[in-house]
Design an enzyme around this catalytic site. Structure first.
Site, PDB file in Angstrom:
ATOM      1  N   SER A   1      33.864  30.707  48.803  1.00  0.00           N
ATOM      2  CA  SER A   1      34.167  30.816  47.365  1.00  0.00           C
ATOM      3  C   SER A   1      32.874  30.884  46.568  1.00  0.00           C
ATOM      4  O   SER A   1      32.755  31.695  45.637  1.00  0.00           O
ATOM      5  CB  SER A   1      34.977  29.611  46.875  1.00  0.00           C
ATOM      6  OG  SER A   1      36.220  29.573  47.494  1.00  0.00           O
TER       7      SER A   1
ATOM      8  N   GLU B   1      42.606  30.937  31.961  1.00  0.00           N
ATOM      9  CA  GLU B   1      42.594  29.924  30.894  1.00  0.00           C
ATOM     10  C   GLU B   1      43.649  28.868  31.195  1.00  0.00           C
ATOM     11  O   GLU B   1      44.501  29.090  32.065  1.00  0.00           O
ATOM     12  CB  GLU B   1      42.884  30.609  29.541  1.00  0.00           C
ATOM     13  CG  GLU B   1      41.839  31.681  29.245  1.00  0.00           C
ATOM     14  CD  GLU B   1      42.020  32.355  27.891  1.00  0.00           C
ATOM     15  OE1 GLU B   1      43.066  32.128  27.250  1.00  0.00           O
ATOM     16  OE2 GLU B   1      41.098  33.086  27.491  1.00  0.00           O
ATOM     17  N   PRO B   2      43.642  27.746  30.473  1.00  0.00           N
ATOM     18  CA  PRO B   2      44.645  26.713  30.759  1.00  0.00           C
ATOM     19  C   PRO B   2      46.074  27.265  30.702  1.00  0.00           C
ATOM     20  O   PRO B   2      46.919  26.878  31.501  1.00  0.00           O
ATOM     21  CB  PRO B   2      44.394  25.666  29.670  1.00  0.00           C
ATOM     22  CG  PRO B   2      42.942  25.813  29.334  1.00  0.00           C
ATOM     23  CD  PRO B   2      42.640  27.275  29.489  1.00  0.00           C
TER      24      PRO B   2
ATOM     25  N   TRP C   1      39.660  26.700  35.930  1.00  0.00           N
ATOM     26  CA  TRP C   1      39.549  27.081  37.343  1.00  0.00           C
ATOM     27  C   TRP C   1      38.345  27.971  37.553  1.00  0.00           C
ATOM     28  O   TRP C   1      38.413  28.989  38.241  1.00  0.00           O
ATOM     29  CB  TRP C   1      40.838  27.725  37.865  1.00  0.00           C
ATOM     30  CG  TRP C   1      41.989  26.788  37.745  1.00  0.00           C
ATOM     31  CD1 TRP C   1      43.107  26.958  36.978  1.00  0.00           C
ATOM     32  CD2 TRP C   1      42.123  25.508  38.385  1.00  0.00           C
ATOM     33  NE1 TRP C   1      43.926  25.852  37.081  1.00  0.00           N
ATOM     34  CE2 TRP C   1      43.347  24.949  37.948  1.00  0.00           C
ATOM     35  CE3 TRP C   1      41.334  24.772  39.260  1.00  0.00           C
ATOM     36  CZ2 TRP C   1      43.792  23.698  38.361  1.00  0.00           C
ATOM     37  CZ3 TRP C   1      41.771  23.525  39.680  1.00  0.00           C
ATOM     38  CH2 TRP C   1      42.994  23.013  39.236  1.00  0.00           C
TER      39      TRP C   1
ATOM     40  N   LEU D   1      37.482  41.424  40.274  1.00  0.00           N
ATOM     41  CA  LEU D   1      38.403  40.744  41.185  1.00  0.00           C
ATOM     42  C   LEU D   1      38.653  41.572  42.443  1.00  0.00           C
ATOM     43  O   LEU D   1      38.844  41.024  43.528  1.00  0.00           O
ATOM     44  CB  LEU D   1      39.722  40.432  40.469  1.00  0.00           C
ATOM     45  CG  LEU D   1      39.638  39.283  39.465  1.00  0.00           C
ATOM     46  CD1 LEU D   1      40.919  39.158  38.663  1.00  0.00           C
ATOM     47  CD2 LEU D   1      39.339  37.964  40.164  1.00  0.00           C
TER      48      LEU D   1
ATOM     49  N   ARG E   1      38.399  39.806  45.910  1.00  0.00           N
ATOM     50  CA  ARG E   1      39.593  39.813  46.770  1.00  0.00           C
ATOM     51  C   ARG E   1      39.267  40.447  48.118  1.00  0.00           C
ATOM     52  O   ARG E   1      39.787  40.026  49.156  1.00  0.00           O
ATOM     53  CB  ARG E   1      40.717  40.591  46.079  1.00  0.00           C
ATOM     54  CG  ARG E   1      41.285  39.887  44.859  1.00  0.00           C
ATOM     55  CD  ARG E   1      42.156  40.836  44.025  1.00  0.00           C
ATOM     56  NE  ARG E   1      42.743  40.168  42.870  1.00  0.00           N
ATOM     57  CZ  ARG E   1      43.411  40.803  41.905  1.00  0.00           C
ATOM     58  NH1 ARG E   1      43.579  42.122  41.956  1.00  0.00           N
ATOM     59  NH2 ARG E   1      43.925  40.126  40.891  1.00  0.00           N
TER      60      ARG E   1
ATOM     61  N   GLU F   1      42.519  34.340  42.505  1.00  0.00           N
ATOM     62  CA  GLU F   1      42.146  35.760  42.511  1.00  0.00           C
ATOM     63  C   GLU F   1      43.350  36.651  42.813  1.00  0.00           C
ATOM     64  O   GLU F   1      43.283  37.579  43.621  1.00  0.00           O
ATOM     65  CB  GLU F   1      40.963  35.985  43.447  1.00  0.00           C
ATOM     66  CG  GLU F   1      39.784  35.180  42.915  1.00  0.00           C
ATOM     67  CD  GLU F   1      38.529  35.244  43.719  1.00  0.00           C
ATOM     68  OE1 GLU F   1      38.374  36.220  44.454  1.00  0.00           O
ATOM     69  OE2 GLU F   1      37.714  34.321  43.601  1.00  0.00           O
ATOM     70  N   GLY F   2      44.447  36.306  42.142  1.00  0.00           N
ATOM     71  CA  GLY F   2      45.704  37.025  42.320  1.00  0.00           C
ATOM     72  C   GLY F   2      46.586  36.253  43.278  1.00  0.00           C
ATOM     73  O   GLY F   2      46.279  36.144  44.464  1.00  0.00           O
TER      74      GLY F   2
HETATM   75  P1  TGC Z   1      47.488  46.881  32.989  1.00  0.00           P
HETATM   76  O1  TGC Z   1      47.601  46.298  31.649  1.00  0.00           O
HETATM   77  O2  TGC Z   1      48.411  47.966  33.346  1.00  0.00           O
HETATM   78  O3  TGC Z   1      46.029  47.454  33.315  1.00  0.00           O
HETATM   79  C1  TGC Z   1      45.010  47.074  32.550  1.00  0.00           C
HETATM   80  C2  TGC Z   1      43.809  47.914  32.943  1.00  0.00           C
HETATM   81  O4  TGC Z   1      43.240  47.357  34.129  1.00  0.00           O
HETATM   82  C3  TGC Z   1      43.212  48.359  35.139  1.00  0.00           C
HETATM   83  N1  TGC Z   1      43.457  47.671  36.415  1.00  0.00           N
HETATM   84  C4  TGC Z   1      42.524  47.559  37.338  1.00  0.00           C
HETATM   85  N2  TGC Z   1      41.261  48.017  37.391  1.00  0.00           N
HETATM   86  C5  TGC Z   1      40.545  47.706  38.480  1.00  0.00           C
HETATM   87  N3  TGC Z   1      41.056  46.981  39.495  1.00  0.00           N
HETATM   88  C6  TGC Z   1      42.313  46.494  39.473  1.00  0.00           C
HETATM   89  N4  TGC Z   1      42.774  45.777  40.480  1.00  0.00           N
HETATM   90  C7  TGC Z   1      43.112  46.789  38.361  1.00  0.00           C
HETATM   91  N5  TGC Z   1      44.368  46.479  38.006  1.00  0.00           N
HETATM   92  C8  TGC Z   1      44.573  47.038  36.806  1.00  0.00           C
HETATM   93  C9  TGC Z   1      44.281  49.335  34.778  1.00  0.00           C
HETATM   94  O5  TGC Z   1      44.032  50.595  35.361  1.00  0.00           O
HETATM   95  C10 TGC Z   1      44.115  49.361  33.277  1.00  0.00           C
HETATM   96  O6  TGC Z   1      42.946  50.116  32.983  1.00  0.00           O
HETATM   97  P2  TGC Z   1      42.867  51.018  31.667  1.00  0.00           P
HETATM   98  O7  TGC Z   1      41.490  51.541  31.639  1.00  0.00           O
HETATM   99  O8  TGC Z   1      43.921  52.069  31.861  1.00  0.00           O
HETATM  100  O9  TGC Z   1      43.193  50.108  30.510  1.00  0.00           O
HETATM  101  O10 TGC Z   1      47.574  45.735  33.945  1.00  0.00           O
HETATM  102  P3  TGC Z   1      48.279  45.847  35.308  1.00  0.00           P
HETATM  103  O11 TGC Z   1      49.757  45.929  35.061  1.00  0.00           O
HETATM  104  O12 TGC Z   1      47.678  46.944  36.118  1.00  0.00           O
HETATM  105  O13 TGC Z   1      47.900  44.467  35.944  1.00  0.00           O
HETATM  106  C11 TGC Z   1      48.836  43.475  35.966  1.00  0.00           C
HETATM  107  C12 TGC Z   1      48.364  42.469  37.020  1.00  0.00           C
HETATM  108  C13 TGC Z   1      49.329  41.304  36.993  1.00  0.00           C
HETATM  109  C14 TGC Z   1      48.382  43.134  38.404  1.00  0.00           C
HETATM  110  C15 TGC Z   1      46.919  42.021  36.693  1.00  0.00           C
HETATM  111  O14 TGC Z   1      46.897  41.496  35.421  1.00  0.00           O
HETATM  112  C16 TGC Z   1      46.425  41.044  37.691  1.00  0.00           C
HETATM  113  O15 TGC Z   1      45.792  41.392  38.689  1.00  0.00           O
HETATM  114  N6  TGC Z   1      46.655  39.729  37.434  1.00  0.00           N
HETATM  115  C17 TGC Z   1      46.108  38.685  38.267  1.00  0.00           C
HETATM  116  C18 TGC Z   1      44.873  38.153  37.621  1.00  0.00           C
HETATM  117  C19 TGC Z   1      44.107  37.289  38.539  1.00  0.00           C
HETATM  118  O16 TGC Z   1      43.877  37.637  39.698  1.00  0.00           O
HETATM  119  N7  TGC Z   1      43.671  36.141  38.007  1.00  0.00           N
HETATM  120  C20 TGC Z   1      42.859  35.233  38.725  1.00  0.00           C
HETATM  121  C21 TGC Z   1      41.449  35.355  38.243  1.00  0.00           C
HETATM  122  S1  TGC Z   1      40.399  34.471  39.215  1.00  0.00           S
HETATM  123  C22 TGC Z   1      39.999  33.132  38.246  1.00  0.00           C
HETATM  124  O17 TGC Z   1      39.851  33.237  37.084  1.00  0.00           O
HETATM  125  C23 TGC Z   1      39.878  31.836  38.944  1.00  0.00           C
HETATM  126  S2  TGC Z   1      39.337  32.081  40.566  1.00  0.00           S
HETATM  127  C24 TGC Z   1      37.752  32.635  40.295  1.00  0.00           C
HETATM  128  C25 TGC Z   1      36.862  31.487  40.556  1.00  0.00           C
HETATM  129  O18 TGC Z   1      36.965  30.934  41.680  1.00  0.00           O
HETATM  130  O19 TGC Z   1      36.034  31.099  39.686  1.00  0.00           O
END
Ligand code: TGC
Length: 392
Positions: free
Chosen positions: A99, A141-142, A170, A247, A251, A371-372
């Site tokens: 990590s 965020e929280p 986190w 990410l 990932r 990270e998802g």
């Molecule tokens: P959407 O609104 O449709 O897309 C937004 C824009 O993002 C682009 N996109 C990506 N680009 C690169 N890689 C990816 N994997 C991408 N996924 C989406 C997309 O093309 C669009 O671009 P643009 O230019 O057209 O505006 O969003 P979506 O429907 O595609 O995504 C929804 C979802 C749920 C898959 C996404 O929000 C997601 O992956 N959510 C999970 C977030 C996550 O993994 N959070 C954890 C973060 S890690 C952390 O903060 C704590 S661990 C890190 C640490 O240990 O410190």
């Protein structure tokens, strides 16, 4: 060809080692030796006492694993398979170390490398690659995890400065970081900000009470009217694409890393089963134990073949986010199953820190989620298969 009676290497049943280059094997052996010498002798105590040994960061820098898949600016410029093998060996030690390396290289250094100005790259990347400067990544965020588009952190322009307000949670390395990459909503969409330690209004508190990733620092970060000059914004990206592309990198490291934890559990269970006797014979001779070991080996080998294939796609520049989701989901889910199955082979001894299995199992609960989450990756794959988004 090995003789039919010759025992195969139980950690390489598919002979994947034969597909690796000499350089890749060297990386794997070097990182494994580091983990054997510097991590394994102390990891149980670090885990039990909730300690991340900050003093090892410079050693990780000298090992060349910080930002190792990036080119230039003091980074090793290694291929994706080499980077994956390094993640695998680090996580065979403990998920906390992988990590740290993932967050430093993929979540903090990658956005600077990819979207930063030349001045930002020169200022931050060489010390980060050397382990002289620690980075972190603030997206979650929280109240906002899987849906980062809904983040509440805001940055507004005031003259030539930016003023940030919000909270991030986190955040691995948050309270030991010298620089935080903070993602916040602006009028131009989500943007990334480089917040050096000591910036007025920035604070980070360690999250206590974790029963997973105990040898890793997880923090909550607060931004309270935190003022930054314009030169601290990442100029090369606006929108969610910025943090999500970081990410993808992290990932990808997990695709390999989780299998390192799985391998450690499988090897521990195999060795324990061969030595432990019940009913007058080794536990390994019982059919139910052999079935468990076989299932563990099958999933481990399948996972490694998938990781290797994704690595070669990444090196060819064709790896897609959906493929990364496939790998992250498979590796974390199967690694956790392997850890749980290994625990059953160790019986009651499996719940103690005398063996690494329960520690890896506890860590993998986080790795499955961060990270998802597994569900986010299932739905990402579901969207790719059906063309229908379950998210919105
Ligand atoms: P959407 O609104 O449709 O897309 C937004 C824009 O993002 C682009 N996109 C990506 N680009 C690169 N890689 C990816 N994997 C991408 N996924 C989406 C997309 O093309 C669009 O671009 P643009 O230019 O057209 O505006 O969003 P979506 O429907 O595609 O995504 C929804 C979802 C749920 C898959 C996404 O929000 C997601 O992956 N959510 C999970 C977030 C996550 O993994 N959070 C954890 C973060 S890690 C952390 O903060 C704590 S661990 C890190 C640490 O240990 O410190």
């Amino acid at each position: 060809m090995p003789e039919a009676t010759e025992k195969m290497d139980p950690a390489d049943l598919t002979a994947l080692g034969a597909a690796l280059s000499a350089d890749e094997i060297l990386v794997q052996r070097t990182v494994r030796a580091f983990v054997d010498e510097r991590v394994l002798p102390s990891i149980e105590s670090w885990f039990e006492n909730g300690i991340f040994p900050r003093e090892l960061v410079a050693e990780l820098g000298r090992l060349g694993v910080l930002g190792m898949h990036l080119q230039g600016y003091g980074c090793a410029g290694a291929g994706a398979v080499s980077y994956g093998l390094a993640c695998l060996e680090l996580e065979a030690g403990d998920s906390g170390f992988r990590s740290f390396v993932s967050v430093q290289g993929s979540l903090a250094m990658f956005p600077i490398w990819k979207y930063g100005s030349e001045e930002q790259k020169r200022r931050f990347l060489p010390p980060m690659a050397a382990g002289d400067m620690v980075g972190c990544f603030g997206l979650t965020e929280p109240d906002v995890g899987s849906d980062p588009a809904s983040m509440r952190s805001r940055a507004r322009r005031e003259g030539r400065d930016w003023v940030l307000d919000g909270r991030k949670r986190w955040v691995t390395n948050g309270s030991i970081a010298d620089v935080a990459v903070i993602w916040a909503q602006t009028e131009e969409g989500i943007r990334g900000f480089l917040v050096p330690r000591g910036t007025r209004g920035f604070s980070a508190a360690e999250i206590r009470g974790k029963l997973s990733l105990r040898a890793s620092v997880s923090s909550e970060v607060t931004l309270d009217s935190c003022r930054l000059p314009d030169e601290n914004v990442l100029p090369g990206v606006a929108g969610l694409r910025g943090p999500l592309s970081c990410l993808n990198e992290a990932r990808y490291g997990i695709v390999w890393g989780a299998l390192g934890a799985a391998r450690a559990c499988y090897e521990t269970a195999l060795s324990y089963a061969l030595k432990r006797e019940q009913f007058g014979k080794p536990v390994a001779s019982f059919q139910l134990t052999q079935a468990k070991l076989a299932d563990m080996a099958v999933e481990l080998e399948k996972g490694l073949l998938l990781a290797y294939h994704l690595g070669r796609l990444k090196e060819a520049g064709t790896l897609t986010p959906d493929q990364v989701s496939l790998g992250k989901l498979n590796s974390t889910r199967e690694a956790l199953d392997i850890a749980r199955s290994a625990r059953t082979i160790l019986g009651a001894n499996g719940v103690t820190l005398d063996y690494p299995v329960i520690r890896h199992a506890a860590n993998l609960e986080s790795v499955l989620t961060y990270e998802g989450t597994a569900e986010v990756h299932q739905l990402t794959i579901g969207r790719a298969l059906t063309g229908l988004s379950a998210f919105n």
